[in-house]
Design a protein around this motif. Structure first.
Motif, PDB file in Angstrom:
ATOM      1  N   LEU A  33       0.777  -1.315  -0.082  1.00 57.08           N
ATOM      2  CA  LEU A  33      -0.056   0.051   0.157  1.00 57.08           C
ATOM      3  C   LEU A  33       0.843   1.444   0.133  1.00 57.08           C
ATOM      4  CD1 LEU A  33      -2.521  -1.280   2.796  1.00 57.08           C
ATOM      5  CD2 LEU A  33      -3.011  -1.006   0.310  1.00 57.08           C
ATOM      6  N   VAL A  34       0.410   2.139  -0.940  1.00 56.31           N
ATOM      7  CA  VAL A  34       1.366   3.315  -1.137  1.00 56.31           C
ATOM      8  C   VAL A  34       0.496   4.756  -0.652  1.00 56.31           C
ATOM      9  CG1 VAL A  34       2.806   4.558  -2.799  1.00 56.31           C
ATOM     10  CG2 VAL A  34       2.629   2.266  -2.960  1.00 56.31           C
ATOM     11  N   THR A  35       1.204   5.381   0.223  1.00 56.46           N
ATOM     12  CA  THR A  35       0.543   6.578   0.655  1.00 56.46           C
ATOM     13  C   THR A  35       0.530   7.701  -0.378  1.00 56.46           C
ATOM     14  OG1 THR A  35       2.530   7.818   1.846  1.00 56.46           O
ATOM     15  CG2 THR A  35       1.231   6.071   3.219  1.00 56.46           C
ATOM     16  N   LYS A  36      -0.352   8.707  -0.009  1.00 58.63           N
ATOM     17  CA  LYS A  36      -0.042   9.887  -1.045  1.00 58.63           C
ATOM     18  C   LYS A  36       1.120  10.554  -1.056  1.00 58.63           C
ATOM     19  CE  LYS A  36      -2.161  13.566   1.967  1.00 58.63           C
ATOM     20  NZ  LYS A  36      -3.079  14.425   2.196  1.00 58.63           N
ATOM     21  N   LYS A  47      -2.932   6.053  -1.619  1.00 67.18           N
ATOM     22  CA  LYS A  47      -3.544   6.279  -3.214  1.00 67.18           C
ATOM     23  C   LYS A  47      -3.280   5.333  -4.133  1.00 67.18           C
ATOM     24  CE  LYS A  47       0.824   8.037  -4.928  1.00 67.18           C
ATOM     25  NZ  LYS A  47       1.547   9.055  -5.755  1.00 67.18           N
ATOM     26  N   THR A  48      -2.450   4.271  -3.719  1.00 63.51           N
ATOM     27  CA  THR A  48      -2.024   3.099  -4.633  1.00 63.51           C
ATOM     28  C   THR A  48      -2.104   1.768  -3.942  1.00 63.51           C
ATOM     29  OG1 THR A  48      -0.825   4.742  -5.851  1.00 63.51           O
ATOM     30  CG2 THR A  48      -0.246   2.183  -6.493  1.00 63.51           C
ATOM     31  N   VAL A  49      -2.393   0.670  -4.625  1.00 65.27           N
ATOM     32  CA  VAL A  49      -2.140  -0.765  -4.042  1.00 65.27           C
ATOM     33  C   VAL A  49      -1.697  -1.390  -5.131  1.00 65.27           C
ATOM     34  CG1 VAL A  49      -4.652  -1.283  -4.878  1.00 65.27           C
ATOM     35  CG2 VAL A  49      -3.305  -2.555  -3.065  1.00 65.27           C
ATOM     36  N   PRO A  84      -7.346   9.452  -2.882  1.00 63.63           N
ATOM     37  CA  PRO A  84      -6.576   8.769  -1.694  1.00 63.63           C
ATOM     38  C   PRO A  84      -7.629   8.409  -0.774  1.00 63.63           C
ATOM     39  CG  PRO A  84      -5.251  10.700  -2.666  1.00 63.63           C
ATOM     40  CD  PRO A  84      -6.584  10.771  -3.101  1.00 63.63           C
ATOM     41  N   ILE A  85      -7.674   7.294  -0.063  1.00 67.99           N
ATOM     42  CA  ILE A  85      -8.384   6.917   0.827  1.00 67.99           C
ATOM     43  C   ILE A  85      -7.853   6.976   2.080  1.00 67.99           C
ATOM     44  CG2 ILE A  85     -10.139   5.791  -0.702  1.00 67.99           C
ATOM     45  CD1 ILE A  85      -8.906   3.069   0.719  1.00 67.99           C
TER      46      ILE A  85
END
Length: 294
Positions: A95-98, A148-150, A232-233
């Motif tokens: 999992l990638v943060t913003k 923002k990314t998986v 982003p979540i």
């Protein structure tokens, strides 16, 4: 006796100094130990990662005839597919943060499946893996943040693929997703799609059916998929978070001659590569994502 050398005055100063130090010590400890409840909740969160199986515009289902039309250099042909299984390993979730920071989910090996009962290793174990449907992965203890990314891989990385005695996550040779003749050694099957294919001809009585098994495996087929979220979540203790993906089984079937090449496995590496590309590049796509505060 009076003055600065008076024992009573000296003792009193030492006593007051000790009391002050003890007060400061307790005050410092209190500040460190009292953590607001909201911060405790945000220490970690849970994500529901969902893989919704579909067939084109329809819901995916086993033992149901789905139409498929093939257009090739030889012309057009009509088929139907009836599935008995759609199974694949999802692994190495990141999992990638913003801000670009990555959280690598430890021991993230999950078997996504919809299948009838399956013999384990072709029946050599004299055991059967039960029918099952599983489209959802629950990932816990994710550091609080906005993601923002998986990223995830389809298949099993070489460390575990080359040694089935090692254990991590859901990996096991007893899931009917391992084989002892992949490239002449035992390894995991990365994806497995099987059932019946029927060539529908102009006269119904002329229709011809075959069983099909499309499988991928071997370290060369281990590929990563990246999903960028539209927005982003938030993931944390105060949030209910989920990412929904779709997996289109129809796009897995994009082959030049599926009726002729109805069995794909280790002896057909080029077709395995085609299947892997179909899964990674075509079949899996983003649907929706949300992180809602509780």
């Amino acid at each position: 006796m009076k003055g600065p050398l008076c024992p009573k005055n000296t003792m009193m100063k030492k006593f007051l100094t000790i009391i002050s130090l003890i007060t400061l010590l307790f005050a410092s400890c209190s500040k460190e130990e009292i953590v607001p409840e909201t911060e405790l909740k945000q220490a970690a969160g849970t994500l529901s990662l969902n893989f919704d199986a579909i067939y084109g515009s329809q819901d995916f289902a086993l033992n149901k005839a789905f139409d498929y039309e093939l257009t090739s250099s030889s012309g057009n042909a009509k088929f139907t597919y009836e599935f008995t299984k759609l199974r694949y390993w999802v692994s190495n979730v990141i999992l990638v943060t913003k801000d670009g920071n990555e959280y690598k989910v430890p021991d993230s090996y999950y078997l996504i499946e919809e299948n009838t009962a399956q013999p384990i290793q072709g029946g050599s174990f004299n055991k059967v893996y039960p029918a099952n449907k599983r489209e959802n992965v629950i990932i816990r203890d994710i550091p609080f943040g906005e993601y923002k990314t998986v990223k995830f891989s389809i298949g099993v990385d070489s460390r575990y693929n080359d040694n089935l005695t090692l254990r991590a996550g859901e990996l096991s040779a007893l899931t009917a997703m391992a084989n002892d003749d992949w490239m002449w050694f035992t390894s995991y099957i990365f994806t497995s799609t099987a059932g019946k294919i029927t060539w529908v001809k102009s006269a119904p009585e002329a229709a011809v059916s075959k069983n099909f098994t499309f499988e991928t495996g071997s370290n060369a087929q281990f590929k990563q998929k990246t999903i960028e979220l539209i927005n982003p979540i938030s993931i944390g203790g105060d949030y209910t978070s989920k990412i929904d993906l779709t997996v289109d089984a129809k796009k897995i079937l994009d082959l030049e001659a599926p009726f002729t090449d109805n069995i794909i496995g280790a002896t057909k590496p080029a077709l395995m590569t085609r299947l892997t590309d179909n899964v990674i590049s075509k079949a899996i796509s983003f649907k929706s994502a949300e992180g809602i505060k509780k």
